[in-house]
Write an enzyme that holds these catalytic residues in place. Sequence first.
Site, PDB file in Angstrom:
ATOM      1  N   GLU A  83       2.595  13.384  -7.401  1.00 43.97           N
ATOM      2  CA  GLU A  83       3.926  12.800  -7.410  1.00 43.97           C
ATOM      3  C   GLU A  83       4.806  13.444  -8.487  1.00 43.97           C
ATOM      4  OE1 GLU A  83       3.653   8.600  -7.121  1.00 43.97           O
ATOM      5  OE2 GLU A  83       5.762   8.352  -6.595  1.00 43.97           O
ATOM      6  N   GLU A 124       5.819  16.712  -7.221  1.00 47.82           N
ATOM      7  CA  GLU A 124       6.868  16.545  -6.208  1.00 47.82           C
ATOM      8  C   GLU A 124       8.212  16.266  -6.882  1.00 47.82           C
ATOM      9  OE1 GLU A 124       6.068  13.369  -3.439  1.00 47.82           O
ATOM     10  OE2 GLU A 124       7.856  13.787  -2.226  1.00 47.82           O
ATOM     11  N   CYS A 169       3.601   4.145  -3.611  1.00 47.86           N
ATOM     12  CA  CYS A 169       2.229   3.630  -3.693  1.00 47.86           C
ATOM     13  C   CYS A 169       2.126   2.162  -3.320  1.00 47.86           C
ATOM     14  CB  CYS A 169       1.630   3.873  -5.065  1.00 47.86           C
ATOM     15  SG  CYS A 169       2.799   3.707  -6.389  1.00 47.86           S
ATOM     16  N   SER A 215       8.591   9.308  -1.923  1.00 51.24           N
ATOM     17  CA  SER A 215       7.617  10.359  -2.198  1.00 51.24           C
ATOM     18  C   SER A 215       6.666  10.456  -1.011  1.00 51.24           C
ATOM     19  CB  SER A 215       6.833   9.996  -3.456  1.00 51.24           C
ATOM     20  OG  SER A 215       5.611  10.691  -3.464  1.00 51.24           O
ATOM     21  N   LYS A 262      -2.284  -3.998   1.269  1.00 51.12           N
ATOM     22  CA  LYS A 262      -3.217  -2.866   1.352  1.00 51.12           C
ATOM     23  C   LYS A 262      -4.065  -2.957   2.619  1.00 51.12           C
ATOM     24  CE  LYS A 262      -2.197  -0.565  -2.314  1.00 51.12           C
ATOM     25  NZ  LYS A 262      -1.748   0.827  -2.211  1.00 51.12           N
ATOM     26  N   GLU A 269      -1.871  -1.411   5.091  1.00 53.43           N
ATOM     27  CA  GLU A 269      -1.780   0.032   4.855  1.00 53.43           C
ATOM     28  C   GLU A 269      -3.005   0.760   5.401  1.00 53.43           C
ATOM     29  OE1 GLU A 269      -2.366   1.502   0.773  1.00 53.43           O
ATOM     30  OE2 GLU A 269      -0.574   2.705   1.044  1.00 53.43           O
ATOM     31  N   GLU A 285      -1.098   6.515  10.330  1.00 53.60           N
ATOM     32  CA  GLU A 285      -1.029   7.741   9.526  1.00 53.60           C
ATOM     33  C   GLU A 285      -2.230   7.869   8.603  1.00 53.60           C
ATOM     34  OE1 GLU A 285       1.181   5.307   9.492  1.00 53.60           O
ATOM     35  OE2 GLU A 285       3.129   6.050  10.152  1.00 53.60           O
ATOM     36  N   CYS A 294       1.160  -5.073  -9.564  1.00 51.80           N
ATOM     37  CA  CYS A 294      -0.120  -5.431  -8.935  1.00 51.80           C
ATOM     38  C   CYS A 294      -0.879  -6.524  -9.690  1.00 51.80           C
ATOM     39  CB  CYS A 294      -1.012  -4.211  -8.825  1.00 51.80           C
ATOM     40  SG  CYS A 294      -0.185  -2.812  -8.077  1.00 51.80           S
TER      41      CYS A 294
END
Lengths: 574, 153
Positions: free
Chosen positions: A279, A282, A299, A319, A358, A361, A366, A503
Amino acid sequence: MSFLMEVNNKQIEARKGETILDALNRNGLKVPTLCHLKGSLPTGSCRMCVVENLKTTKLITACSTPVEPGMVLLTHSPRVIDSRKTIVELLLSNHPDDCLFCVRNKNCELQDLSEELHVRERRIKGVKNVHHLDRSSASIVRDPDKCILCGRCVRVCDEVMGVSCIDFINRGSQSVIGVAFNKSINTSSCVNCGQCIMVCPTGALSEKSHFPELIAMLNNPEKTVVVQYAPSISVSLAEEFNMAPGTDINGIMNAALRKIGFKHVFDTTFTADLTIMEEAAELVQRITTGGTLPMFTSCCPGWVKFAEEFYSELIHHLSSCKSPQQMMGAVIKSYWAEKTKTKPENIYSVSVMPCTAKKFEAQREEMTTMGITEVDAVLTTRELGQLIHMYGIDLQNIAAETADSPLGFRSSAGKLFGATGGVMEAAIRTAYHMITGNELIQFKIEALRGFDGCKEAQLTINDLTISVAVVNGLANARKLVESIKKGEKQYHFIEIMACPGGCINGGGQHIGASESAVKARMKTLYDIDDKETIKASHKNPEIQQIYKEFLGEPLGHKSHELLHTHYCKRNVLL
Amino acid sequence: METKIQGILDRYPAEKTENLIPILQDIQDHDGFLSQESVIEVSKYLKMPSSRIFGVATFYNQFRFTPLGKYHIQVCRGTACHVLGSVTVLDEVEKNIGVKAGQTSRDGMFSLEVVACIGACGLAPVIAINGNFHAKVTCESIKEILDNYRNQE
Ligand code: SF4
Ligand code: SF4
Ligand code: FES
């Protein structure tokens, strides 16, 4: 301005403008509440908090009535207790009687009230609720039969998360909480954050569990069952076992996971470091080559879905890095599988996350390569607690162990991912190194720490001035994104975490934690960063090793294949 | 984007949520019901979550979420009709056409609505079908009335 008022025959100090409830609590007096939600305007709908006003002889709601000079109140008069008890009896009259089977057994506000008010018989018989159990979401299970219509979930989803996918539907005795057109929640804009679970007093909202499959896998000799855990788990799991909030039990947790039967124990904080490598690279690339700015972190899967739904025009600002969970999943089934000669299809990869999103996710399209899912099952902190209980492991009496290597060593920067602002601090440390070749001297960026909903800072790196923002709570994200769209604000890099505080306060954490408990978790993360010597992701020797042996360079070919992803516009019932 | 309900929305300022109910009424007058698509359009126009719009709309009896049937039945549940047994009337109609109030039968023939008072207390218990009143109905007469409509097909 403060004044005195009389409560239970004693004078207490009250402050102008506060509610009776606040005055009582400040003076150490407790009254039960149900619909009350801290930080939110009172609705006064459940009437559990009634107190008797001796001047008017009325029962008034403590949560929504402002204090007045000269008030004379009783908080536990026979009339008050009787009234509260009747409310509980009414709530129980249509409630399913299946406490023993309920996820919230022993941690339910309705049970507690029924116990406190000494409800010992079914005095009021009502027709039991019969609604459809909504298991459509990958993260959230809704059981409206157990809903007592307190409205806390609706307010959190609206006021804290800015999502508002659920609301009161119908009227009177027909009222339910639901999604537009009574659809299943997976068709809605729900971002799976789980904050509604955190505030639900009953078992009406819970996470989708994968226990049966997980236990079958743990007992399947053909499978190599491995586990990873997020940075915040080691500082929050203790509360599931009545230990002091903020206790770091990383080593004990490693040992417990091995005792349960996980063959290899990895630390997601290692891939938090990896995320930072990719990241930061990037970010530097975008800044130096005129790429799309501001760049947003990616994230947090709650934020990613939110962006895909509400701000699809900004998707290319996110990102392209996968989250640490998915990066770990990807490197376990490639790098580690190769190294240990394990067939990727025989690996069952479990993660323990502070987060319900999560779960969503992990099952995104993907996140599967050629039919192989990167992460096969996601447990919340709470579920890991249950698993440890189920396997009869006594955390007080086991010796600490370290995580596996590789994929188990971390920097303290990665650990900061657990708190709002942590990704930003970690990214800056590494970006600074990438641009200047030197190490930052002043590691800590105080302005980015703490619980404020939106924090900002300006940093100078060589001749570059970089402005950054850190947001937690998606309602705050919405505000910030709107002001960026209007051109009122400009940044290079923005960290967004869906949950308030990040989190450490995720939707998979211990239910019923106090504000001070969450603060203690944050403090432990900062303490770890203060104490340890490897404070930057690029200094993690295992990170250097994985680039040398396998990945090559950040943003290189292998990285793109394994560690980066793309996003898409989502059409949902908004 | 040009949409079916754009004409209605244009009559109201964007993002002013206080116009929600008049907007929904206009849409229902135009379409006969509130479709999912139109609620999402309104949601975008007013910047108001569709869950909240649905919540508000389901609070009132006047809004429906399925298209009207060919024959729209209104059952009066006002005081006079109530006293003379409109609960049984509603029950009978529901059983006969196989749907609940607010719904439309699968073949699209009948839709059912409960109204507070239709203003014909002298005829209680009364139902109206496509605006035609049927007075002092009984379980038997309901069957006959509905069969008559069916036979017209
Ligand atoms: S999971 Fe989050 S977004 Fe979904 S309903 Fe609950 S609070 Fe709202
Ligand atoms: S689902 Fe839970 S939080 Fe939401 S209204 Fe029902 S009881 Fe309250
Ligand atoms: S807590 Fe005060 S009315 Fe519900």
